[in-house]
Design a protein around this motif. Structure first.
Motif, short mmCIF file in Angstrom:
data_model
loop_
_atom_site.label_atom_id
_atom_site.label_comp_id
_atom_site.label_asym_id
_atom_site.label_seq_id
_atom_site.Cartn_x
_atom_site.Cartn_y
_atom_site.Cartn_z
N ASN A 73 0.84 -1.20 0.00
CA ASN A 73 0.00 0.00 0.00
C ASN A 73 0.87 1.25 0.00
OD1 ASN A 73 -2.57 -1.14 -0.06
ND2 ASN A 73 -2.72 -1.28 2.16
N PHE A 74 1.93 1.22 0.79
CA PHE A 74 2.84 2.35 0.88
C PHE A 74 3.48 2.62 -0.48
CE2 PHE A 74 6.94 4.00 3.10
CZ PHE A 74 6.54 5.30 2.92
N GLY A 75 3.96 1.57 -1.12
CA GLY A 75 4.59 1.73 -2.44
C GLY A 75 3.62 2.26 -3.48
N ALA A 76 2.37 1.74 -3.46
CA ALA A 76 1.37 2.19 -4.42
C ALA A 76 1.03 3.66 -4.20
CB ALA A 76 0.10 1.33 -4.29
N ILE A 77 0.97 4.07 -2.94
CA ILE A 77 0.67 5.47 -2.61
C ILE A 77 1.81 6.38 -3.07
CG2 ILE A 77 0.54 7.08 -0.66
CD1 ILE A 77 -1.28 5.02 0.72
N ILE A 78 3.04 5.95 -2.87
CA ILE A 78 4.19 6.76 -3.32
C ILE A 78 4.13 6.94 -4.84
CG2 ILE A 78 6.70 6.88 -3.49
CD1 ILE A 78 6.79 5.20 -0.88
N ARG A 79 3.78 5.87 -5.54
CA ARG A 79 3.70 5.94 -7.01
C ARG A 79 2.64 6.95 -7.44
NH1 ARG A 79 3.14 0.66 -10.99
NH2 ARG A 79 3.26 1.79 -12.99
N THR A 80 1.47 6.90 -6.82
CA THR A 80 0.40 7.85 -7.15
C THR A 80 0.80 9.26 -6.76
OG1 THR A 80 -1.24 6.11 -6.80
CG2 THR A 80 -2.05 8.37 -6.86
N THR B 30 6.86 -1.84 -5.71
CA THR B 30 5.47 -1.42 -5.87
C THR B 30 5.35 0.04 -6.29
OG1 THR B 30 4.96 -2.94 -4.04
CG2 THR B 30 3.19 -1.51 -4.77
N SER B 31 6.32 0.85 -5.86
CA SER B 31 6.29 2.28 -6.22
C SER B 31 6.80 2.52 -7.64
CB SER B 31 7.13 3.09 -5.24
OG SER B 31 8.52 2.97 -5.52
N ALA B 32 7.30 1.46 -8.29
CA ALA B 32 7.89 1.59 -9.64
C ALA B 32 9.03 2.60 -9.66
CB ALA B 32 6.82 1.95 -10.67
N GLY B 33 9.77 2.67 -8.55
CA GLY B 33 10.90 3.59 -8.47
C GLY B 33 10.56 4.99 -8.01
N ALA B 34 9.27 5.26 -7.80
CA ALA B 34 8.87 6.62 -7.40
C ALA B 34 9.40 7.00 -6.03
CB ALA B 34 7.33 6.73 -7.40
N VAL B 35 9.77 6.01 -5.23
CA VAL B 35 10.30 6.27 -3.90
C VAL B 35 11.59 7.11 -3.96
CG1 VAL B 35 11.70 4.17 -3.75
CG2 VAL B 35 10.79 5.18 -1.67
N PHE B 36 12.27 7.06 -5.10
CA PHE B 36 13.49 7.84 -5.27
C PHE B 36 13.21 9.25 -5.79
CE2 PHE B 36 14.82 3.36 -6.03
CZ PHE B 36 15.59 3.21 -4.88
N LYS B 37 11.96 9.55 -6.09
CA LYS B 37 11.59 10.84 -6.68
C LYS B 37 10.77 11.72 -5.76
CE LYS B 37 11.55 8.82 -11.36
NZ LYS B 37 12.74 9.53 -11.86
N VAL B 38 10.09 11.14 -4.78
CA VAL B 38 9.26 11.92 -3.85
C VAL B 38 9.95 11.99 -2.50
CG1 VAL B 38 7.00 12.15 -2.76
CG2 VAL B 38 7.18 11.11 -5.02
N PRO B 39 10.25 13.18 -1.97
CA PRO B 39 10.89 13.28 -0.66
C PRO B 39 10.00 12.68 0.43
CG PRO B 39 10.98 15.39 -1.81
CD PRO B 39 10.06 14.51 -2.60
N ILE B 40 10.62 11.90 1.31
CA ILE B 40 9.89 11.29 2.43
C ILE B 40 10.47 11.83 3.73
CG2 ILE B 40 9.30 9.13 3.60
CD1 ILE B 40 9.48 7.72 0.90
N CYS B 41 9.59 12.28 4.58
CA CYS B 41 9.98 12.87 5.86
C CYS B 41 9.49 11.98 6.99
CB CYS B 41 9.37 14.27 5.97
SG CYS B 41 9.35 14.96 7.63
N LYS C 160 7.95 5.49 14.09
CA LYS C 160 7.60 4.17 14.62
C LYS C 160 6.21 3.76 14.15
CE LYS C 160 10.61 4.11 18.62
NZ LYS C 160 10.76 3.76 20.05
N GLY C 161 6.09 2.50 13.77
CA GLY C 161 4.78 1.96 13.38
C GLY C 161 4.45 2.10 11.92
N ALA C 162 5.29 2.77 11.15
CA ALA C 162 5.01 2.97 9.72
C ALA C 162 5.66 1.87 8.90
CB ALA C 162 5.53 4.33 9.27
N ALA C 163 5.11 1.64 7.71
CA ALA C 163 5.70 0.66 6.80
C ALA C 163 7.11 1.09 6.42
CB ALA C 163 4.84 0.54 5.54
N PRO C 164 8.06 0.15 6.33
CA PRO C 164 9.43 0.50 5.97
C PRO C 164 9.58 0.76 4.48
CG PRO C 164 9.24 -1.87 6.20
CD PRO C 164 7.91 -1.30 6.59
N VAL C 165 10.65 1.44 4.14
CA VAL C 165 11.02 1.57 2.74
C VAL C 165 12.00 0.43 2.43
CG1 VAL C 165 12.13 3.01 1.00
CG2 VAL C 165 10.73 4.07 2.77
N ASN C 166 11.48 -0.65 1.83
CA ASN C 166 12.32 -1.81 1.53
C ASN C 166 12.16 -2.21 0.07
OD1 ASN C 166 9.84 -3.12 1.41
ND2 ASN C 166 10.06 -4.11 3.40
N GLY C 167 12.62 -3.39 -0.26
CA GLY C 167 12.55 -3.85 -1.64
C GLY C 167 11.15 -3.90 -2.19
#
Length: 244
Positions: free
Chosen positions: A109-116, A142-153, A130-137
């Motif tokens: 879900n996290f990856g799909a949201i990052i992609r959108t 799932t994000s199709a690489g978008a995780v490298f394009k959207v800043p995450i705080c 704490k308690g959030a989904a990790p940024v892993n493989g």
């Protein structure tokens, strides 16, 4: 856990943390003691790194190497402080749009949201340490690489992020069924942040209380809720529609 994003061993993890490595989470062996283990616990607390105590069997499954009672998961992306993220966004000549995820735990879900979020021009995603989904493989795939394009705080508490954004003239909109307003009744044209809740619990009631506005998706069928990534997509594209 993706083996390419692991560090194992007490001293190795301490050194990685002190060197500024982006550690997402550390798994610690239950009941383990000793000076080096206590030193690692202190560093984890000082650096505010997410950790959990697990049976040795779990650590043995994570790595076949000599883990010494600790395995760290390395984040493949840099995490921003909220002040750093806001300063970066403020320099753009656009109307800010942020996304806050209140302890969303499913990595897909996290990856799909990052992609959108990347496709809809979101300026930054804010999660709880704490308690959030990790940024892993799985997140990356799932994000199709978008995780490298959207800043995450990452922040200690989502509530703190809400207060910071509101003090910075960012309207905070909670996506919740606990309102009569639909997302079509709310304006997304001004600087705003959308909060999405966790898969089972939704948005924490204490956060709902301080949101500027609440909005829900109209559901015309018999099922009472949508998958959070689908719901998030609907909210983000309504913001896009209004801003075009």
């Amino acid at each position: 856990m993706d083996k390419t994003t692991q560090i194992f061993g007490l001293r190795a993890i301490i050194e990685a943390l002190n060197a500024g490595e982006h550690v997402d989470k550390v798994f610690l062996q239950k009941g383990l003691k000793g000076d080096l283990f206590q030193e690692l616990e202190t560093v984890l607390k000082d650096k505010r790194v997410n950790s959990s105590y697990v049976p040795v069997e779990k650590l043995n499954r994570l790595t076949k190497n000599n883990h010494q009672g600790a395995v760290a998961q390395i984040a493949p992306v840099k995490f921003y402080d909220i002040e750093e993220l806001f300063d970066m966004v403020s320099k753009k000549n656009t109307t800010p749009l942020f996304l806050l995820l209140d302890q969303l735990s499913d990595v897909r879900n996290f990856g799909a949201i990052i992609r959108t979020a990347e496709c809809t021009g979101v300026d930054g995603i804010i999660i709880q340490s704490k308690g959030a989904a990790p940024v892993n493989g799985d997140t990356i795939k799932t994000s199709a690489g978008a995780v490298f394009k959207v800043p995450i705080c990452r922040v200690d508490h989502i509530k703190d992020a809400v207060f910071f954004l509101q003090a910075s003239d960012i309207k905070v909109i909670a996506a919740t069924e606990k309102t009569d307003n639909t997302l079509f009744d709310v304006s997304f044209k001004e600087p705003c942040a959308i909060i999405m809740g966790s898969e089972g619990r939704g948005i924490n009631p204490s956060i709902l209380k301080i949101a500027n506005e609440k909005a829900k998706l109209p559901l015309l069928g018999e099922i009472e809720s949508l998958n959070v990534s689908v719901a998030c997509g609907a909210f983000l594209y309504e913001a896009v529609r209004q801003r075009l």
